[in-house]
Design an enzyme around this catalytic site. Structure first.
Site, PDB file in Angstrom:
ATOM      1  CE1 TYR A 335    -102.047 -69.272 -22.745  1.00 41.67           C
ATOM      2  CE2 TYR A 335    -102.305 -70.900 -24.505  1.00 41.67           C
ATOM      3  CZ  TYR A 335    -102.417 -70.539 -23.171  1.00 41.67           C
ATOM      4  OH  TYR A 335    -102.905 -71.436 -22.251  1.00 41.67           O
ATOM      5  CE  LYS A 339     -99.616 -70.529 -19.177  1.00 42.26           C
ATOM      6  NZ  LYS A 339    -100.142 -70.191 -17.831  1.00 42.26           N
TER       7      LYS A 339
END
Length: 584
Positions: A335, A339
């Site tokens: 994640y 990002k």
């Protein structure tokens, strides 16, 4: 190996006043101008009881209630300016950034609008500035009718919007549906999958673009996370370049894009090829080389792997690949890694578009508005809270003296609007980064947060399916995963000895152990994290606001009283809004 265990000492002061369900629900009454809480007997000093009716006394000996800080109810009394009941004409700028003045008539395009953060953002805009222009929403659907239905059921009809004032004599739902305009599309498709005619029309109208969409699963498949978190912003930015009136592109990221950086982490952008591992290597003596992060190569690798791993175990292999690549380059998980690469692509491709990247830390329930404690779903830290309350988690791998960076969602929304107005009015090319969190201005230790959670559920236990209270012990904190796993084995042996013949016991025990191990694996990087997120830019932004704006759109995280927020606002909010009263 010697097992080191930290037992949390009981807090030296009792938790602040917890509230009854009746008190909590009074805060949500429609069209109220003044909250009147009628307390009978000693119910003021109470917690939510298992029957949701009779308050349970926390401290029978407490005679001077004024020694306690305000409960959620009195907190709401202090903040009436924008508690879901203030008309736009009552919100004024009086210089400052000119937030309300700017928002009037402006047209927004927002992604991720059915998600937690964007819903609160949309509600705040419509409540405080009813005469805002259209809010276009990019939404996945087979056609316009289905998209409209999704907006109605997933946004307009939700409890978050139920107190929105009637506007121009219309019901709030009609008002909402007149402002929210769906665009059938998908962040994961070329050209966002938007019909060309609609795409051109919207591009001629939009003033501000806010990209709130993202895949927040920590251990997502690598190809899936790359498509959403890295390539998605690129596609949206390409569309932004077609928007003739565009004043700002604001991207919602996360403070944890800073990966394994330690100490005070500054608000600085990522550039293509950056990595945390490369930073570490360059600071070592003797200096060590580390290859540049090649984003295009990572995308090709993920695509090739997805074609290769198509058997039943393929999904897990793709998840493992993401975790492996993230840790190689210095990030905790897929994640935060994807990002961060999304931020790099935005910086690389932004051209002349004014860009703001806003990085919230761990976003939790509302602090004040429109409903204190409102939350949707079991998020971020909440799986730990619920598992602990259910007795499924008696210990956890945690550095008790580490900081957990939490921030209420309404403060994040206010920061988004303030940053939007500041940079959209300038309309100058450039990229600005803001951290919105609490680890610098108002830190809370992990051991204290677990202590507050224990105090809450000791006073008001979670109820099992038979409506019997689940008694919990103070959380044991372990300094390593090995120590934690040894604890789980000891617990399993003890439980097996206590209930050897109970029906389905072995199955439930395996499930309980599986939950505990999974949570530990997911959260371990954050339970030992040594970074703190500098927020100098967000503090400067706050100083530029007028006093009226600070009251209406404030995000001063130093004002949060953590014991009050966790015990009186957040946990009741999770139980009522996320769990719908289950376990109460």
């Amino acid at each position: 190996m010697m097992m080191k265990t930290l037992f949390l000492n009981r807090l030296s002061t009792p938790p602040k006043l917890l509230i009854t369900k009746d008190e909590y629900l009074l805060l949500e009454k429609k069209n109220r101008n003044v909250i009147k809480l009628c307390h009978k007997g000693n119910s003021r000093n109470a917690v939510i009881s298992s029957e949701l009716k009779s308050p349970v006394s926390v401290s029978e000996s407490t005679s001077n209630l004024s020694t306690h800080l305000p409960s959620l109810a009195s907190l709401a009394l202090k903040e009436m300016t924008l508690n879901g009941h203030t008309k736009s004409s009552e919100v004024v700028d009086s210089h400052g950034l000119g937030i309300v003045r700017f928002l009037r008539g402006k047209v927004f395009l927002i992604t991720g609008a059915t998600g937690f953060l964007a819903k609160v953002l949309i509600e705040k805009i419509l409540r405080t500035v009813p005469d805002v222009g259209k809010i276009y929403i990019l939404i996945k659907a087979k056609d316009q009718a289905e998209a409209m239905q999704r907006i109605k059921t997933e946004i307009a009809d939700t409890e978050l919007f139920k107190n929105l004032l009637q506007t121009h004599g219309k019901s709030h739902q009609k008002y909402l549906m007149s402002k929210l305009v769906p665009i059938v599309g998908n962040l994961c498709e070329p050209n966002l999958g938007i019909n060309t005619e609609i795409s051109d029309r919207v591009a001629n109208e939009v003033d501000v673009i806010i990209n709130s969409a993202g895949n927040t699963t920590f251990d997502e498949r690598y190809d899936v996370a790359l498509n959403t978190n890295t390539l998605g912003p690129c596609r949206f930015l390409s569309y932004a370049k077609k928007c003739k009136k565009l004043k700002l592109f604001l991207h919602i990221s996360t403070a944890y894009v800073n990966g394994e950086r330690q100490g005070i982490v500054m608000e600085k952008p990522f550039y293509k090829g950056d990595s945390i591992s490369r930073e570490k290597a360059s600071s070592e003596i003797p200096r060590r080389s580390f290859p540049l992060l090649d984003i295009e190569a990572e995308i090709r690798m993920a695509l090739d792997a997805s074609m290769k791993f198509q058997d039943d175990a393929g999904s897990q292999k793709m998840k493992d690949l993401g975790q492996e690549r993230a840790r190689l380059y210095g990030w905790q998980n897929t994640y935060s890694f994807t990002k961060a690469m999304g931020e790099m692509m935005i910086e690389n491709q932004r051209g002349e578009i004014p860009i703001v990247i806003l990085r919230p830390s761990i976003i939790e329930s509302t602090y004040k508005e429109p409903i204190p404690g409102w939350i949707e779903g079991i998020r971020m830290l909440d799986p730990l809270i619920v598992a602990y309350a259910k007795g499924l988690l008696t210990g956890f791998p945690v550095d008790g003296t580490a900081i957990i960076d939490l921030v209420p969602v309404d403060m994040v929304v206010n920061a988004i609007l303030a940053a939007t107005v500041k940079h959209a009015t300038k309309k100058k090319p450039g990229l600005s980064v803001y951290h919105i969190g609490t680890s610098v201005v108002n830190p809370i230790l992990l051991q204290d947060s677990f202590g507050y959670i224990f105090d809450y559920f000791e006073s008001s236990p979670f109820m099992d399916l038979k409506k019997k209270p689940i008694n919990i012990q103070r959380m044991k904190l372990f300094n390593s995963m090995d120590a934690f796993h040894s604890h789980l084995e000891t617990e399993a042996d003890k439980k097996s000895a206590d209930a050897p013949h109970e029906k389905n016991f072995a199955k439930r025990l395996r499930r309980s152990l599986g939950i505990a191990k999974h949570l530990a694996d997911i959260y371990e990087p954050y339970m030992f994290y040594e970074g703190r997120f500098d927020d100098s830019n967000i503090q400067k932004l706050l100083k530029e606001m007028s006093e009226e704006e600070k009251r209406s759109f404030g995000f001063d995280a130093s004002s949060i009283d953590w014991k009050d927020y966790i015990c009186n606002i957040h946990i009741p909010g999770v139980l009522i809004h996320a769990l719908k009263g289950r376990g109460m």
